[in-house]
Design an enzyme around this catalytic site. Structure first.
Site, PDB file in Angstrom:
ATOM      1  N   LYS A 176       0.580  -1.732  -0.041  1.00 25.14           N
ATOM      2  CA  LYS A 176      -0.343  -0.103  -0.072  1.00 25.14           C
ATOM      3  C   LYS A 176       0.931   1.741  -0.118  1.00 25.14           C
ATOM      4  O   LYS A 176       1.517   1.863   1.203  1.00 25.14           O
ATOM      5  CB  LYS A 176      -0.661  -0.328   0.912  1.00 25.14           C
ATOM      6  CG  LYS A 176      -2.788   0.647   0.999  1.00 25.14           C
ATOM      7  CD  LYS A 176      -2.141   2.118   0.490  1.00 25.14           C
ATOM      8  CE  LYS A 176      -2.384   3.262   1.729  1.00 25.14           C
ATOM      9  NZ  LYS A 176      -1.666   4.466   0.758  1.00 25.14           N
ATOM     10  N   GLY A 228       6.615   5.983   8.087  1.00 21.42           N
ATOM     11  CA  GLY A 228       5.599   6.967   7.948  1.00 21.42           C
ATOM     12  C   GLY A 228       5.502   7.157   9.213  1.00 21.42           C
ATOM     13  O   GLY A 228       6.519   7.507  10.205  1.00 21.42           O
ATOM     14  N   CYS A 284      13.905  10.836   6.436  1.00 21.79           N
ATOM     15  CA  CYS A 284      13.159  10.489   7.926  1.00 21.79           C
ATOM     16  C   CYS A 284      15.195  10.814   8.498  1.00 21.79           C
ATOM     17  O   CYS A 284      15.100  11.216   9.976  1.00 21.79           O
ATOM     18  CB  CYS A 284      12.784   9.240   8.615  1.00 21.79           C
ATOM     19  SG  CYS A 284      14.135   8.048   7.185  1.00 21.79           S
ATOM     20  N   GLU A 384       9.143  16.933  13.686  1.00 25.85           N
ATOM     21  CA  GLU A 384      10.231  17.178  12.777  1.00 25.85           C
ATOM     22  C   GLU A 384       9.638  18.102  11.707  1.00 25.85           C
ATOM     23  O   GLU A 384       8.067  17.949  11.259  1.00 25.85           O
ATOM     24  CB  GLU A 384       9.999  15.363  12.466  1.00 25.85           C
ATOM     25  CG  GLU A 384      10.358  14.914  11.072  1.00 25.85           C
ATOM     26  CD  GLU A 384      10.041  13.497  10.666  1.00 25.85           C
ATOM     27  OE1 GLU A 384       8.546  13.427  10.506  1.00 25.85           O
ATOM     28  OE2 GLU A 384      10.488  12.603  10.427  1.00 25.85           O
TER      29      GLU A 384
HETATM   30  P1  NAD Z   1       2.541   8.884   6.786  1.00 26.38           P
HETATM   31  O1  NAD Z   1       2.653   8.027   8.398  1.00 26.38           O
HETATM   32  O2  NAD Z   1       0.600   9.759   6.777  1.00 26.38           O
HETATM   33  O3  NAD Z   1       1.839   8.054   5.439  1.00 26.38           O
HETATM   34  C1  NAD Z   1       2.785   6.829   5.638  1.00 26.38           C
HETATM   35  C2  NAD Z   1       1.859   5.899   4.507  1.00 26.38           C
HETATM   36  O4  NAD Z   1       0.273   5.613   6.147  1.00 26.38           O
HETATM   37  C3  NAD Z   1       1.424   5.985   3.842  1.00 26.38           C
HETATM   38  O5  NAD Z   1       0.855   5.643   2.550  1.00 26.38           O
HETATM   39  C4  NAD Z   1      -0.603   6.604   3.993  1.00 26.38           C
HETATM   40  O6  NAD Z   1      -2.015   5.769   3.146  1.00 26.38           O
HETATM   41  C5  NAD Z   1      -0.856   5.149   5.214  1.00 26.38           C
HETATM   42  N1  NAD Z   1      -1.464   5.914   6.557  1.00 26.38           N
HETATM   43  C6  NAD Z   1      -2.234   6.777   6.274  1.00 26.38           C
HETATM   44  N2  NAD Z   1      -2.888   6.739   7.865  1.00 26.38           N
HETATM   45  C7  NAD Z   1      -3.083   5.844   8.227  1.00 26.38           C
HETATM   46  C8  NAD Z   1      -3.444   4.883   9.033  1.00 26.38           C
HETATM   47  N3  NAD Z   1      -4.056   5.442   9.970  1.00 26.38           N
HETATM   48  N4  NAD Z   1      -3.724   2.973   9.046  1.00 26.38           N
HETATM   49  C9  NAD Z   1      -2.431   3.225   8.030  1.00 26.38           C
HETATM   50  N5  NAD Z   1      -1.981   3.974   7.791  1.00 26.38           N
HETATM   51  C10 NAD Z   1      -2.260   4.998   7.187  1.00 26.38           C
HETATM   52  O7  NAD Z   1       3.553   9.671   6.649  1.00 26.38           O
HETATM   53  P2  NAD Z   1       3.729  10.567   5.878  1.00 26.38           P
HETATM   54  O8  NAD Z   1       3.952  11.517   5.619  1.00 26.38           O
HETATM   55  O9  NAD Z   1       4.012   9.357   4.159  1.00 26.38           O
HETATM   56  O10 NAD Z   1       5.787  10.282   5.467  1.00 26.38           O
HETATM   57  C11 NAD Z   1       6.693  10.666   6.035  1.00 26.38           C
HETATM   58  C12 NAD Z   1       6.625  10.426   7.652  1.00 26.38           C
HETATM   59  O11 NAD Z   1       7.274   9.330   7.299  1.00 26.38           O
HETATM   60  C13 NAD Z   1       7.824  11.174   8.386  1.00 26.38           C
HETATM   61  O12 NAD Z   1       7.417  11.206   9.515  1.00 26.38           O
HETATM   62  C14 NAD Z   1       9.112  10.361   7.883  1.00 26.38           C
HETATM   63  O13 NAD Z   1       9.883  10.835   9.306  1.00 26.38           O
HETATM   64  C15 NAD Z   1       8.676   8.985   8.067  1.00 26.38           C
HETATM   65  N6  NAD Z   1       9.866   7.751   7.425  1.00 26.38           N
HETATM   66  C16 NAD Z   1      10.281   7.570   8.546  1.00 26.38           C
HETATM   67  C17 NAD Z   1      11.544   6.205   7.630  1.00 26.38           C
HETATM   68  C18 NAD Z   1      11.913   5.263   8.607  1.00 26.38           C
HETATM   69  O14 NAD Z   1      12.605   5.128   7.981  1.00 26.38           O
HETATM   70  N7  NAD Z   1      12.086   5.649  10.281  1.00 26.38           N
HETATM   71  C19 NAD Z   1      11.874   6.736   6.658  1.00 26.38           C
HETATM   72  C20 NAD Z   1      11.224   7.452   5.232  1.00 26.38           C
HETATM   73  C21 NAD Z   1      10.157   8.100   6.249  1.00 26.38           C
END
Ligand code: NAD
Length: 481
Positions: A176, A228, A284, A384
């Protein structure tokens, strides 16, 4: 215009509701495609397909060697199509071409090759039990159906980090991707099919948070591997409590950088700037809080601001671009509001602090921004931002710097700049971070674990650690008497 569908049980299909959503080019604000906007019914179908794929004879009887070859073939096909996929990633995500084509795609292929090797090396143990006449041994067995939920910042690479070990260990998956950047993941799934992944083993549901929620809540899913935001990670942990689904979480970060008085200052300026603005700060592990010894803080800040001003800003397609657009209008507003809060809370704006106008005005561009005299309690020092916003925070002694660097709920990455060998070895273990870099940019390698402490998540990706994340340990006791 790109038009994409869901992949369920080896068939490309529309969302059962017929819903579609648009994806845009963040460099121009123009729509570049529509994708099937999957919902709970599609997740149901994809999970059923994944279960059938998992249990299929084609997958169950595939030898480890054959699984390894399959992953290797995926890597070959990724390399064959690397230029096209990198261009797609740049179009959809905004990522500068040097990142999509020279870092992400090669890294994704490398990850598939790395886990191709692991497919034949997932060993168990024999346990020295004290029950007479008994043999006890353990095997690593696949979990079953894994939901892989990815963010928008490195859509292709992060999908690869999850998919390769999930397949190497014999699982079936439902992918997803983030709703902002679905296009390259569609290509990844197409390639898996072409490589010969058996039907149902890899399924794709594009869509928004509701599709993610449905996947997390689904009783037929054995594990969620999520990358995420921390807020969504928390929601996933709560939702997984009902069936105690396995969950691994790669979440947000707020990486500190400690610049010691003996550091090579010019190297630290360039390395920190690159670590901060890589992927336009949407990483991240991005370096965000710069703890600089007071004796060199002014010089560091002046040089950092000058170097930030000199960075080429533009569409990712331009090969000279270093700083591309932010991913969406919504995210641009978020980054701008953090900069406003920094100003309002009294940080000194040294450079940046505005959108880019002129020819780039329709895109989501924001100037690299440097703040000096940032205090620990300010929002720009704690939260962040996920954009090119750099906070310089002078310190007087190293113990103070360590305490302040650790004064965050996050713990993903950190970096130390020093020429002193003792400091280079003794400072990293004092930082609460999953990975600490010394005198360099944040790097990722398939052989080395990546993941966080605290609110940056739990579990590790890459290396043997991902094998653990995608398997259970099963013991067999045999009565030999
Ligand atoms: P997000 O959490 O908004 O979304 C991530 C994914 O989760 C998307 O596919 C989204 O559709 C889905 N999603 C949203 N709400 C959900 C829910 N309630 N249940 C299940 N799935 C859901 O994150 P984003 O804005 O897409 O990405 C940025 C974030 O990702 C930043 O906080 C960043 O630090 C983090 N990130 C972490 C790493 C790591 O390795 N630690 C790497 C890349 C990004």
């Amino acid at each position: 215009m790109h038009t994409t569908q869901l992949l369920i049980a080896d068939e490309w299909v529309d969302a059962s509701s017929g819903a579609t959503a648009e994806t845009i080019n963040p460099a121009t604000g123009e729509t570049i495609g529509t994708f099937a906007d999957g919902g709970a019914a599609d997740v149901d179908a994809a999970v059923a397909a994944a279960r059938a794929g998992f249990e299929s004879d084609a997958w169950q009887s595939m030898t480890p060697d054959a699984r390894g070859r399959l992953l290797w073939r995926i890597a070959d096909l990724l390399e064959r199509d690397a230029e096209e996929i990198a261009a797609l990633e740049t179009l959809d995500q905004g990522q500068p071409t040097f990142i999509s084509s020279q870092i992400n795609l090669p890294l994704a292929a490398q990850v598939f090759r790395y886990y191709a090797g692991w497919a034949t090396k997932i060993e168990g143990k024999v346990s020295p039990v004290s029950i007479p006449g008994n043999l006890s041994y353990q095997r690593r067995v696949p979990l079953g159906v894994c939901g892989l939920i990815t963010p928008w910042n490195f859509p292709f690479a992060i999908a690869a980090w999850k998919l390769a070990p999930a397949l190497a260990t014999g699982n079936a998956v439902v992918l997803k991707p983030a709703e902002q950047t679905p296009l390259s993941t569609v290509r990844l799934v197409e390639i898996c099919r072409e490589a010969g992944v058996p039907p149902g083993v890899v399924n794709l549901v594009t869509g928004g948070p509701d599709a993610g929620r449905a996947l997390v809540a689904h009783p037929g899913v054995d594990k969620i591997s999520f990358t995420g935001s921390t807020a969504v990670g928390q929601e996933i942990v709560r939702a997984s409590a009902d069936d105690l689904k396995r969950v691994s979480l790669e979440l947000g970060g707020k990486a500190p950088s400690i610049i010691c008085p003996d550091a090579d200052l010019d190297a630290a300026v360039i390395g920190n700037l690159q670590g901060a603005v890589f992927n336009t700060g949407q990483a991240c592990g991005a370096y965000t809080r710069f703890f600089v010894h007071r004796s060199v803080a002014d010089e560091f800040t002046t040089k950092l601001a000058a170097a930030a001003d000199s960075l080429a800003i533009g569409p990712g397609q331009d090969p000279t671009t270093v700083v591309g657009p932010l991913v969406s209008a919504e995210h641009l507003d978020r980054v701008a509001s953090y900069v406003d809060s920094g100003r309002a809370e009294g940080a000194q704006l040294v450079t940046g602090g505005s959108r880019v106008d002129g020819e780039l005005a329709n895109g989501y561009f924001y100037r690299p921004t440097v703040f000096a005299d940032v205090r620990d309690e300010m929002a720009i020092a704690r939260e962040e931002i996920f954009g090119p916003v750099l906070a310089v925070m002078p310190y007087d002694d190293l113990d103070e710097a360590v305490a302040r660097a650790n004064g965050t709920e996050y713990g993903l990455a950190g970096v130390v700049w020093t020429k002193d060998l003792t400091t280079a070895h003794t400072l990293p273990p004092r930082l609460r971070a999953g990975t600490v870099f010394v005198n360099q940019l944040p790097l990722i390698d398939p052989g080395s674990p990546w993941g966080g402490f605290g609110m940056s998540g739990h579990g590790r990706e890459m290396g043997e650690y991902s094998i653990d994340e995608f398997t259970e340990t099963q013991t067999t006791f045999i009565n030999l008497a």
